[in-house]
Design a protein around this motif. Structure first.
Motif, PDB file in Angstrom:
ATOM      1  N   PHE A  20      -2.281  -6.334  -1.695  1.00  7.50           N
ATOM      2  CA  PHE A  20      -1.327  -7.446  -1.705  1.00  7.50           C
ATOM      3  C   PHE A  20      -0.353  -7.161  -2.855  1.00  7.50           C
ATOM      4  N   ALA A  21       0.706  -6.425  -2.578  1.00  4.89           N
ATOM      5  CA  ALA A  21       1.647  -6.047  -3.636  1.00  4.89           C
ATOM      6  C   ALA A  21       2.605  -7.199  -3.930  1.00  4.89           C
ATOM      7  N   ASP A  22       3.073  -7.232  -5.180  1.00  5.41           N
ATOM      8  CA  ASP A  22       3.967  -8.334  -5.549  1.00  5.41           C
ATOM      9  C   ASP A  22       5.359  -8.195  -4.932  1.00  5.41           C
ATOM     10  N   ASN A  23       5.636  -7.076  -4.257  1.00  4.35           N
ATOM     11  CA  ASN A  23       6.905  -6.935  -3.535  1.00  4.35           C
ATOM     12  C   ASN A  23       6.816  -7.475  -2.110  1.00  4.35           C
ATOM     13  N   GLY A  24       5.672  -8.097  -1.787  1.00  4.56           N
ATOM     14  CA  GLY A  24       5.495  -8.716  -0.480  1.00  4.56           C
ATOM     15  C   GLY A  24       4.800  -7.846   0.540  1.00  4.56           C
ATOM     16  N   GLN A  25       4.547  -6.578   0.222  1.00 10.24           N
ATOM     17  CA  GLN A  25       3.889  -5.692   1.170  1.00 10.24           C
ATOM     18  C   GLN A  25       2.380  -5.948   1.208  1.00 10.24           C
ATOM     19  N   GLU A  26       1.840  -5.932   2.417  1.00 10.00           N
ATOM     20  CA  GLU A  26       0.388  -6.100   2.608  1.00 10.00           C
ATOM     21  C   GLU A  26      -0.085  -5.034   3.579  1.00 10.00           C
ATOM     22  N   TYR A  27      -1.107  -4.292   3.189  1.00  8.64           N
ATOM     23  CA  TYR A  27      -1.618  -3.212   4.021  1.00  8.64           C
ATOM     24  C   TYR A  27      -2.968  -2.766   3.471  1.00  8.64           C
ATOM     25  N   TYR A  28      -3.678  -1.970   4.264  1.00  6.07           N
ATOM     26  CA  TYR A  28      -4.880  -1.302   3.782  1.00  6.07           C
ATOM     27  C   TYR A  28      -4.502   0.102   3.323  1.00  6.07           C
ATOM     28  N   ILE A  29      -5.342   0.709   2.488  1.00  6.87           N
ATOM     29  CA  ILE A  29      -5.254   2.151   2.292  1.00  6.87           C
ATOM     30  C   ILE A  29      -6.597   2.755   2.696  1.00  6.87           C
ATOM     31  N   ASP A  30      -6.524   3.933   3.333  1.00 10.47           N
ATOM     32  CA  ASP A  30      -7.749   4.599   3.761  1.00 10.47           C
ATOM     33  C   ASP A  30      -8.281   5.486   2.643  1.00 10.47           C
ATOM     34  N   ARG A  31      -9.313   6.253   2.920  1.00 10.52           N
ATOM     35  CA  ARG A  31      -9.960   7.051   1.884  1.00 10.52           C
ATOM     36  C   ARG A  31      -9.074   8.188   1.380  1.00 10.52           C
ATOM     37  N   ARG A  32      -8.025   8.519   2.129  1.00  8.23           N
ATOM     38  CA  ARG A  32      -7.079   9.538   1.669  1.00  8.23           C
ATOM     39  C   ARG A  32      -5.921   8.921   0.897  1.00  8.23           C
ATOM     40  N   GLY A  33      -5.894   7.587   0.852  1.00  7.19           N
ATOM     41  CA  GLY A  33      -4.812   6.915   0.151  1.00  7.19           C
ATOM     42  C   GLY A  33      -3.627   6.585   1.027  1.00  7.19           C
ATOM     43  N   ASN A  34      -3.742   6.828   2.329  1.00  7.29           N
ATOM     44  CA  ASN A  34      -2.642   6.533   3.251  1.00  7.29           C
ATOM     45  C   ASN A  34      -2.666   5.067   3.676  1.00  7.29           C
ATOM     46  N   ALA A  35      -1.487   4.517   3.906  1.00  7.97           N
ATOM     47  CA  ALA A  35      -1.383   3.118   4.311  1.00  7.97           C
ATOM     48  C   ALA A  35      -1.859   2.933   5.743  1.00  7.97           C
ATOM     49  N   MET A  36      -2.542   1.827   5.986  1.00  5.85           N
ATOM     50  CA  MET A  36      -3.008   1.446   7.314  1.00  5.85           C
ATOM     51  C   MET A  36      -2.532   0.034   7.611  1.00  5.85           C
ATOM     52  N   PRO A  37      -2.207  -0.273   8.871  1.00  5.13           N
ATOM     53  CA  PRO A  37      -1.822  -1.644   9.214  1.00  5.13           C
ATOM     54  C   PRO A  37      -3.003  -2.598   9.079  1.00  5.13           C
ATOM     55  N   ILE A  38      -2.685  -3.840   8.838  1.00  2.00           N
ATOM     56  CA  ILE A  38      -3.710  -4.864   8.679  1.00  2.00           C
ATOM     57  C   ILE A  38      -4.439  -5.091   9.999  1.00  2.00           C
ATOM     58  N   GLY A  39      -5.749  -5.186   9.924  1.00  2.77           N
ATOM     59  CA  GLY A  39      -6.579  -5.472  11.088  1.00  2.77           C
ATOM     60  C   GLY A  39      -7.603  -6.532  10.738  1.00  2.77           C
ATOM     61  N   LYS A  40      -8.506  -6.768  11.660  1.00  2.00           N
ATOM     62  CA  LYS A  40      -9.541  -7.781  11.446  1.00  2.00           C
ATOM     63  C   LYS A  40     -10.813  -7.113  10.951  1.00  2.00           C
TER      64      LYS A  40
END
Length: 242
Positions: free
Chosen positions: A115-135
């Motif tokens: 939950f970044a203060d610039n408004g971005q919300e995402y997951y990061i995987d074990r490699r550090g890559n961004a992933m879209p939000i899921g359930k």
């Protein structure tokens, strides 16, 4: 005569073997896929993708398997199609002698919910890559504050992997707060004290000292005596009382 007979016998046996192999090959090509066994290996029970969702992808992409002749199956294409999902890391497919396909799906494992203060919300995987939000049904550490994707990959991903792979810290740490690149803090699930890490480096050493302090220090004084616990500096733990 005996030599000629032996040669003739060898030729006959060889011809019979070749015919058997060809017939067996033709029979194998005629065999059709009889069933599909799907396994989703969710070792952390995060529930980001399950069997029903994988089956939904198979239906959506119109992937036909059962009843298709073995010779027409393109399992590598099936693997590539499923791996196109951002929630799937790898897929292993195996064809058994009975014509059954075994599909093993290994999910992409998120380590942090950003939950970044610039408004971005995402997951990061074990490699550090961004992933879209899921359930997600399991617990996932959250990270808040001044977080760029570059900072998350370079600094938060290694920390998150260490926490996720350590049973003790996985159950203890709830939030990573990034005040600045040199001021990173931890919030735990069991107390309201704040752990001051400083720069997100030498995490294994810092958390080892914190664990020792928990076991030897807080065991005597109680979990709620301190407002902050500072492990930023080498070879020392500093607790600030409330």
């Amino acid at each position: 005569m005996k030599t000629a007979f032996k040669v003739l016998l060898i030729l006959v046996v060889a011809i019979i073997l070749i015919i058997s192999i060809v017939k067996g090959h033709d029979k194998a090509n005629e065999m059709k896929c009889t069933d599909v066994e799907l396994v989703v290996e969710d070792s952390l029970s995060l529930g980001l993708i399950n069997k029903s969702q994988v089956n939904a992808i198979i239906r959506e992409k119109n992937i036909k398997l059962v009843g298709v002749p073995i010779s027409e199956l393109k399992l590598s294409g099936v693997e590539d199609t499923l791996c196109a999902s951002p929630y799937i890391d790898t897929v292993k497919s195996t064809l058994t002698a009975s014509g059954k396909i075994e599909l093993t799906v290994i999910p992409q494992i998120p380590t942090l919910h950003i939950f970044a203060d610039n408004g971005q919300e995402y997951y990061i995987d074990r490699r550090g890559n961004a992933m879209p939000i899921g359930k997600i049904t399991g617990n996932l550490v959250i990270a808040t504050g001044k977080i760029s994707k570059k900072f998350a990959k370079a600094h938060l991903a290694p920390m998150a992997r260490y926490i996720q792979d350590n049973k003790f810290w996985r159950s203890q740490i709830q939030q990573i707060e990034v005040v600045s690149p040199t001021d990173v803090r931890l919030h735990t699930r069991i107390s309201d004290h704040v752990v001051l890490l400083g720069e997100p480096t030498h995490i294994q050493d810092k958390l080892w000292r914190l664990k020792v302090f928990y076991k030897k220090g807080l065991k005597e004084t109680g979990w709620n005596k301190y407002k902050t616990i500072n492990v930023e500096y080498d070879n020392i733990v500093i607790g600030s009382r409330k």
